[in-house]
Every structure is written in C-alpha cells, then in structure tokens.
Design an enzyme around this catalytic site. Sequence first.
Site, PDB file in Angstrom:
ATOM      1  N   LEU A 157     -12.835   1.431  25.493  1.00  0.00           N
ATOM      2  CA  LEU A 157     -13.967   0.652  26.008  1.00  0.00           C
ATOM      3  C   LEU A 157     -14.988   0.419  24.907  1.00  0.00           C
ATOM      4  CD1 LEU A 157     -15.507  -0.711  28.244  1.00  0.00           C
ATOM      5  CD2 LEU A 157     -16.039   1.519  29.199  1.00  0.00           C
ATOM      6  N   HIS A 158     -15.185  -0.853  24.556  1.00  0.00           N
ATOM      7  CA  HIS A 158     -16.112  -1.254  23.498  1.00  0.00           C
ATOM      8  C   HIS A 158     -16.676  -2.621  23.866  1.00  0.00           C
ATOM      9  CE1 HIS A 158     -12.877  -3.861  21.961  1.00  0.00           C
ATOM     10  NE2 HIS A 158     -12.102  -2.861  22.301  1.00  0.00           N
ATOM     11  N   GLY A 159     -17.489  -3.174  23.014  1.00  0.00           N
ATOM     12  CA  GLY A 159     -18.180  -4.425  23.316  1.00  0.00           C
ATOM     13  C   GLY A 159     -17.265  -5.579  23.683  1.00  0.00           C
TER      14      GLY A 159
END
Length: 152
Positions: A14-16
């Site tokens: 989970l990242h930008g």
Amino acid sequence: MANIVLVRIDERLLHGQIRITWGKYSGANTIIVANDEIAANPVLQAPFKGAAGGEYVVLFRTIEHLIGSINKADERRRILILCKTPEDVARLVEGGVSFNEVNVGNMHHNSERKQIDKNVSVSPVDIQAFKRIKSIIQHMPESSRKDVFDCI
C-alpha cells in the site's frame, strides 16, 4: 459473495499509487493487505495505514484468515486485495477466493529473478505460482495490459 474489485501483486503493497490511482480506478472502499508477515506484525502495518490517507478501510489478513473470511464480507465493501507475492495470490485461489484476474505491479529485480518487464522480475518460484493464477501486467490503469506468460 465478496465484492472484490481488484487483486494486485505489488511488493511495495500500500503506497500512493495504490491509494490515488488504483483505488480510485477500481472504485474500492476497502483495501486488504493479504500477507502473513505483514498481518502478524503491527509495527509493519503502521506505514501502510498512513499511506491509505484515511480514504479506505484498511485491513491486514493472513492468507488463511482471508480465505476463511472473505466470503462473509458485506457486498457494500468494494475490496482491493494487495499481495506481496504471486505465491500469496496462488494460495488465495487454491483456498477458494474467487476473482477474474490478478494485476501485477512492481516485483523488484534481485539475483534470483529475471526481468520480464519494466517493473516486473520473476524467479522460478514466482513462475510456478503464476502457473496457478491468471495474471496480467499493467503498471497504471491507462497502461497496456500484457499476459505474464507473454513476457516470460
């Protein structure tokens, strides 16, 4: 039946890009990080919760827990499942979790892996797991879609 809108393999989890691009593209309102190591360690979960920006319900599940619980999910949950490895996804499939295909994002190069696409490198273990699932490589929603085995 769970309302799974996207399943993605991305070692970064989970990242930008997930939050801003894939989450919005898929219409997800819930992100489930399905990985035994992350699910077992609250310290590792903290940065992922922060990366979600409060826009999504974020859950962390072991593969077995997700297999046992996913079909109990409320249909109003539009679920994006993030896995770290192809093996995680293959275990979900073999455990009866149903979805159409797997979106393959970043799988970093290392000494055991061969690069097959700009952001995807695979090991023999990864290839064996991919044989058990239907997978496409797609970096961004607007990017072209390629079958993993067309690249291997």
